[in-house]
Design a protein around this motif. Structure first.
Motif, mmCIF file in Angstrom:
data_model
loop_
_atom_site.group_PDB
_atom_site.id
_atom_site.type_symbol
_atom_site.label_atom_id
_atom_site.label_comp_id
_atom_site.label_asym_id
_atom_site.label_seq_id
_atom_site.Cartn_x
_atom_site.Cartn_y
_atom_site.Cartn_z
ATOM 1 N N ARG A 97 -30.198 11.262 32.400
ATOM 2 C CA ARG A 97 -31.002 10.545 33.393
ATOM 3 C C ARG A 97 -32.355 10.120 32.854
ATOM 4 N N THR A 98 -33.096 11.043 32.248
ATOM 5 C CA THR A 98 -34.489 10.740 31.898
ATOM 6 C C THR A 98 -34.697 10.253 30.465
ATOM 7 N N ALA A 99 -33.732 10.485 29.582
ATOM 8 C CA ALA A 99 -33.860 9.976 28.209
ATOM 9 C C ALA A 99 -32.733 9.007 27.864
ATOM 10 N N GLN A 100 -31.820 8.819 28.808
ATOM 11 C CA GLN A 100 -30.744 7.841 28.673
ATOM 12 C C GLN A 100 -29.943 8.025 27.380
ATOM 13 N N THR A 101 -29.602 9.288 27.125
ATOM 14 C CA THR A 101 -28.800 9.596 25.948
ATOM 15 C C THR A 101 -27.943 10.818 26.249
ATOM 16 N N ARG A 102 -26.954 11.056 25.417
ATOM 17 C CA ARG A 102 -26.107 12.224 25.607
ATOM 18 C C ARG A 102 -26.787 13.456 25.002
ATOM 19 N N GLY A 103 -26.308 14.615 25.404
ATOM 20 C CA GLY A 103 -26.852 15.857 24.863
ATOM 21 C C GLY A 103 -27.535 16.689 25.917
ATOM 22 N N THR A 104 -27.830 17.942 25.559
ATOM 23 C CA THR A 104 -28.530 18.864 26.446
ATOM 24 C C THR A 104 -29.815 19.340 25.779
ATOM 25 N N VAL A 105 -30.787 19.663 26.604
ATOM 26 C CA VAL A 105 -32.083 20.125 26.074
ATOM 27 C C VAL A 105 -31.890 21.374 25.225
ATOM 28 N N SER A 106 -31.059 22.292 25.679
ATOM 29 C CA SER A 106 -30.909 23.585 25.007
ATOM 30 C C SER A 106 -30.209 23.490 23.656
ATOM 31 N N SER A 107 -29.531 22.383 23.405
ATOM 32 C CA SER A 107 -28.808 22.234 22.139
ATOM 33 C C SER A 107 -29.566 21.397 21.116
ATOM 34 N N MET A 108 -30.751 20.915 21.477
ATOM 35 C CA MET A 108 -31.514 20.038 20.586
ATOM 36 C C MET A 108 -32.823 20.693 20.169
ATOM 37 N N GLU A 109 -33.274 20.355 18.967
ATOM 38 C CA GLU A 109 -34.558 20.851 18.491
ATOM 39 C C GLU A 109 -35.684 19.934 18.977
#
Length: 266
Positions: free
Chosen positions: A59-71
């Motif tokens: 929704r807010t960064a318009q990309t796939r992925g989760t906050v907890s899995s990214m650095e």
């Protein structure tokens, strides 16, 4: 702020007009006179606390992925503001933006922003920090948050910060780690109060949603009469503000802090 009226808290910053949780939204909220800033906090894969509401970035960064899995370094490359005004790039008259205001905001940066603003202006501004659950990191979020607040000397009863959560367990954890830190038990459903009313601490603040208070008028009066301070989210309309005033609410969390301040000043 008059002791007779509620504190106005900017929900994710001045989020009605500006993309939520960006530094731009929080600076705007400070500029219009918000007395506290609300934020959600999540933990990145490399252990940084960041101000993001959703578990995913769609929704807010318009990309796939989760906050907890990214650095953090990867999150820092993303634009967290364009979703709010997708046509801005096509507007030749739109002012140039400082991209730093639109990137992911760390909890540390927001704390320092509030601290520095308060020191410069001489006006006390508080932080209301919500820890999000469930999360893959469990209690590590509260542990790292309390460690960060301790670093700034913000864990005492008079500290300009409080920690909120829908998770009763998370708030118990905060209470063990920092016994003097104020905590807010958020409530979304009316039926939850019958259980929570028996287990919340005597000094805990209660944070019901405005929709719940609208739909269950007697419940609002019961909470108000329980002896607990009440902070209500998300209050954006005059009629909802009036309901909060009638119940003696101590803080209103709003996407439109400017509108709330205007109404309270009338």
């Amino acid at each position: 702020m008059s002791p007779m009226r509620p504190q106005v808290v900017a929900h994710r910053g001045a989020s009605h007009e500006i993309a939520e949780h960006t530094l731009a939204a929080y600076v705007a909220a400070l500029d219009i006179g918000a007395e506290a800033l609300e934020c959600d906090v999540r933990l990145t894969a490399d252990g940084h606390l960041v101000c993001v509401h959703d578990r995913t970035l769609r929704r807010t960064a318009q990309t796939r992925g989760t906050v907890s899995s990214m650095e953090l370094a990867d999150l820092a490359q993303l634009d967290f503001a364009s979703w709010k005004n997708p046509w801005n790039e096509l507007d030749d008259e739109a002012p140039d933006r400082d991209e730093a205001l639109d990137r992911v905001l760390t909890m540390r940066h927001l704390i320092e922003t509030v601290r520095d603003y308060s020191e410069r202006s001489g006006r006390r501004v508080e932080l209301a920090i919500e820890t999000k659950h469930p999360t893959r990191y469990g209690g590590l979020v509260e542990k790292l948050l309390v460690e960060l607040l301790t670093e700034y000397g913000w864990t005492g009863r008079d500290a300009p910060v409080r920690v909120m959560s829908f998770s009763h367990t998370a708030l118990q954890r905060v209470e063990r780690l920092a016994p003097e830190l104020r905590v807010v038990q958020l409530i979304e459903r009316a039926r939850n109060w019958s259980v929570l009313s028996r287990v919340v601490g005597p000094d805990w603040i209660i944070g019901p949603g405005i929709r719940m208070l609208r739909d269950h008028p007697k419940l609002g009066r019961r909470i108000a009469g329980s002896g607990h301070e009440m902070h209500v989210w998300t209050v954006n309309k005059k009629s909802d503000l009036k309901l909060c005033l009638d119940l003696g609410v101590k803080a209103v969390i709003s996407d439109r802090p400017d509108h709330m301040l205007e109404l309270l000043g009338e």
